[in-house]
Design an enzyme around this catalytic site. Structure first.
Site, PDB file in Angstrom:
ATOM      1  N   ASP A 164     -23.742  24.564  14.152  1.00  0.00           N
ATOM      2  CA  ASP A 164     -22.994  23.687  13.609  1.00  0.00           C
ATOM      3  C   ASP A 164     -23.334  23.077  12.346  1.00  0.00           C
ATOM      4  O   ASP A 164     -24.122  22.021  12.266  1.00  0.00           O
ATOM      5  CB  ASP A 164     -22.643  22.436  14.650  1.00  0.00           C
ATOM      6  CG  ASP A 164     -22.107  22.791  15.917  1.00  0.00           C
ATOM      7  OD1 ASP A 164     -21.478  23.931  16.050  1.00  0.00           O
ATOM      8  OD2 ASP A 164     -21.971  22.104  16.938  1.00  0.00           O
ATOM      9  N   GLU A 203     -29.215  25.705  24.981  1.00  0.00           N
ATOM     10  CA  GLU A 203     -30.363  25.044  24.495  1.00  0.00           C
ATOM     11  C   GLU A 203     -30.665  23.873  25.327  1.00  0.00           C
ATOM     12  O   GLU A 203     -31.964  23.448  25.629  1.00  0.00           O
ATOM     13  CB  GLU A 203     -30.095  24.621  22.992  1.00  0.00           C
ATOM     14  CG  GLU A 203     -29.663  25.661  21.863  1.00  0.00           C
ATOM     15  CD  GLU A 203     -28.009  25.730  21.841  1.00  0.00           C
ATOM     16  OE1 GLU A 203     -27.689  26.356  21.257  1.00  0.00           O
ATOM     17  OE2 GLU A 203     -27.610  25.037  22.636  1.00  0.00           O
ATOM     18  N   ASP A 212     -22.194  30.863  23.478  1.00  0.00           N
ATOM     19  CA  ASP A 212     -22.493  29.273  23.027  1.00  0.00           C
ATOM     20  C   ASP A 212     -23.437  28.994  23.994  1.00  0.00           C
ATOM     21  O   ASP A 212     -23.534  29.071  25.074  1.00  0.00           O
ATOM     22  CB  ASP A 212     -21.470  28.837  22.736  1.00  0.00           C
ATOM     23  CG  ASP A 212     -21.385  27.519  21.632  1.00  0.00           C
ATOM     24  OD1 ASP A 212     -22.469  27.281  21.160  1.00  0.00           O
ATOM     25  OD2 ASP A 212     -20.138  26.962  21.322  1.00  0.00           O
TER      26      ASP A 212
END
Length: 710
Positions: free
Chosen positions: A502, A439, A436
């Site tokens: 998400d 970014e 995960d």
């Protein structure tokens, strides 16, 4: 990034130095070099006090031409490229003729016309793909009053992570033909066709309902059968017919710009050449195509909860392949420390062994951030494994995890350190890793190897995912390694699988998720997944059931949410019609996907060999059908199955069947394509059609193979 005020004028504070003519040309050693002054030279005096652009053309591979534009060659920031390897067996021919110069790369040629105005064209046997004409190549200077014009959009909302403003830029433009459509540029959740858009290639954690992207790829694919990759790992701004409406413009900060033009002539051939250059999607294990079930994010879970979920799936005859442990397998405030929460999981090795005994694989969440409370923080700080600010202090902030720092993957020792903990996790019994984040990488940091700070905003995710993927390959073997990754940059497709991030629990978000996946597919990524039912919120049962069909007819399928469990029986009241409950729908489509595993494995093998994705936009399979160009609510699953997800509670759906004979998977109805269809589907049905002449290999629950023919 827009520099002009209409067609004729520049915006205030902008100075543009355009290549006005191809003054001198040299062809040598497979490279064509052009010196292009920024005014037409009429006398010797015109050569004084006059900037000169150097444009060099070369070919790293057959059908690929590299264009490099340089103003001041010695300026900083010229090393922001991705570092792709050229084909050592390829030789291009550079030559001069009476009209100018030609670089011949096999199926693609670049032709530069001598003199004024500037004219560079990219040609194939059937004609011209695209051209770079008057005022299309330029060095741009900005005065202070122009900063508001040039400030890149889509920042992370945190000052130290925003894209740095600059005074100098280089831009190029390539022509758009009548009816030409542009696709790709990464996983983008807005309109599938990018014409008319401003697209900033800058990874952000913005969810699926914004213009931001977790996977920004500076590559676009044209409906005319060519592709363009801007070879810059920093911020690249694209104006896709949105400033000069006849052009695609791309610009980068600094004194140089490099891009590749990639020949087709079909979209599939463009992806073949693009992934040959940037990396083929790796093979993934057969079991990864099955259903993944997650603990979800902030829910409560322990081994008893996990076992209850798995028992519940088995009791309801819903085949499950992978169980995923999300963040809270580790203790709060400790991410990432690779230590199972002892209060919740006192016997992790025993638990993982028990899951394996049930025939399940196990996935576990990680991220590349080290919280201050983590047992790894002081160790990483003392050894120099954490990224530092220019003053030498460790970079920290409180976003996501209190006092967290970043692992410096430009340091080989830090990478090996992080990999050691991944290896320990795998040896405990974890089979796949969800990587995960990656970014939110600030630009003002000092990296161990001196890397360009702006380029590291994107390179970081590549180094992070590569570090984890390499350990998976070492421990599990090639073809058995699989990630579940959120962030990526160009070349990230070599380390699958990627999921969409998400999203929200609505039909609108379901449709935007598909648009993102289709855009990513046309950016070179072979596999893609998304959170069934949506990540944020509590999905309405209708949304959840429609999403089950979509998710289980995707490359990879995961039940995952934020604050709610995503077990199917949580969405049933017990009053549903036979076959229409969430449990019934989950069972039916999970078994359907399981029966399609031989077909999906074959499609994955094709993705590995040629870069053609498992989930294919209709335009990729039907490039000559004008109706296919804008289709973003349906797709081909592999070469021969057409899927049109239902985005309504009522079951109403409208979709297009291309020309040819098609066979309905469920009813065996045959029909001729070439038109639109409107239908209403129950929850246990979805438009699923077999292409004419197809032979679909299937397998029953006992492993017996058969064929379904179109």
């Amino acid at each position: 990034m827009k520099f002009t005020d209409g067609f004729w004028q520049l915006r205030p504070g902008v100075e543009a130095l355009y290549a006005q003519e191809a003054r001198d040309l040299v062809a040598a050693d497979g490279e064509l070099t052009i010196w292009a002054p920024t005014r037409v030279i009429a006398s010797r005096g015109d050569t004084l006090n006059r900037p000169l652009l150097t444009v060099s053309l070369a070919s790293p591979a057959e059908g690929v031409i590299r264009v490099r534009i340089e103003h001041h060659r010695g300026a900083a920031g010229s090393g922001r490229g991705f570092g792709f390897d050229a084909d050592p067996g390829h030789r291009a021919e550079a030559r001069l003729d009476d009209d100018g110069g030609v670089l011949d790369a096999g199926s693609l040629r670049a032709r530069v016309r001598r003199g004024a105005p500037w004219q560079l064209s990219f040609e194939h046997d059937g004609g011209v793909y695209t051209t770079s004409g008057h005022r299309s190549i330029g060095a741009i200077g900005l005065s202070p009053q122009a900063a508001v014009v040039a400030e890149p959009v889509g920042s992370d909302g945190i000052s130290c992570t925003g894209k740095a403003e600059a005074d100098d830029y280089v831009h190029a433009q390539l022509s758009l033909d009548v009816g030409e459509l542009i696709y790709g540029l990464g996983e983008r959740f807005g309109p599938f066709v990018k014409n008319g858009q401003t697209v900033d290639v800058w990874n952000s954690d913005g969810g699926t309902s914004s213009e931001q992207s977790y996977k920004s790829i500076p590559f676009y694919l044209s409906s005319r059968g060519y592709g363009v990759l801007v070879n810059d790992a920093g911020h690249v701004s694209f104006e896709v017919g949105s400033e000069a409406v006849e052009q695609v413009q791309f610009s980068v900060a600094g004194q140089s710009l490099e891009f590749f033009v990639i020949a087709g002539p079909t979209p599939a051939e463009v992806l073949d050449r693009y992934t040959r250059l940037t990396g083929r999607p790796a093979r993934v294990p057969d079991w990864s195509y099955g259903l993944w079930l997650s603990t979800s994010f902030t829910t409560d879970y322990d081994e008893a909860t996990v076992s209850a979920f798995i028992d519940g799936m088995a009791q309801r005859d819903i085949p499950l392949e992978v169980f995923h442990f999300d963040c809270f397998w580790m203790r709060e405030f400790h991410w990432t420390d690779f230590e199972w929460d002892p209060a919740v999981f006192p016997d992790p090795e025993g638990m993982l062994a028990r899951l394996h005994e049930r025939g399940l694989r196990v996935s576990a969440w990680v991220n590349p951030y080290i919280a201050q409370r983590s047992r790894l923080f002081d160790e990483g700080r003392e050894r120099g494994y954490l990224v530092r600010r220019p003053d030498g202090s460790v970079f920290q902030w409180d976003l996501w995890q209190a006092g967290m720092a970043l692992v410096d993957f430009t340091n080989p020792e830090a990478t090996a350190w992080f990999q050691g903990y991944i290896r320990g996790l795998l040896r405990q019994g974890v089979d796949a890793v969800k990587t995960d984040f990656g970014e939110r990488i600030p630009t003002g940091l000092a990296w161990h190897d001196g890397s360009d700070p702006e380029a590291m905003h994107h390179r970081y995710t590549h180094l992070y995912n590569r570090a984890v993927f390499d350990v998976l390959v070492e421990e599990r073997g090639e073809g058995e390694a699989v990630l579940f990754a959120r962030s990526a940059t160009a070349g990230g497709q070599a380390m699958p699988v990627h999921w969409g991030g998400d999203n929200s629990s609505s039909f609108v978000s379901m449709a935007e998720s598909l648009r993102g996946g289709l855009s990513l597919a046309l950016s070179g990524f072979g596999y893609w997944s998304h959170d069934i039912g949506g990540f944020e919120g509590d999905p309405d049962p209708a949304v959840f059931k429609r999403w089950l069909a979509f998710g289980l007819l995707s490359s990879h399928s995961r039940l995952h949410g934020s604050t709610n469990y995503r077990v199917p029986w949580a969405f049933d009241t017990g009053e549903e019609e036979p076959g229409q409950s969430a449990v019934d729908v989950a069972r039916a489509f999970t078994k359907l996907k399981r029966s399609l595993r031989p077909y999906l494995v074959a499609a994955g093998e094709e993705a590995h060999r040629s870069g053609r994705p498992v989930m294919r936009p209709m335009v990729l399979e039907f490039p000559d059908d004008p109706a296919a160009g804008h289709l973003d609510r349906q797709y081909m699953l592999g070469p021969d199955l057409m899927v049109a997800p239902v985005f309504t509670a009522s079951g109403d759906v409208e979709y297009y069947l291309p020309r040819g004979r098609w066979t309905n998977w469920f009813t065996r109805e045959e029909t001729e394509g070439g038109g639109w269809r409107r239908e209403t589907h129950a929850f246990d049905s979805v438009p699923l059609w077999i292409r004419e002449g197809a032979v679909i290999p299937v397998e029953d629950e006992h492993g017996v193979r058969a064929e379904v023919r179109g």
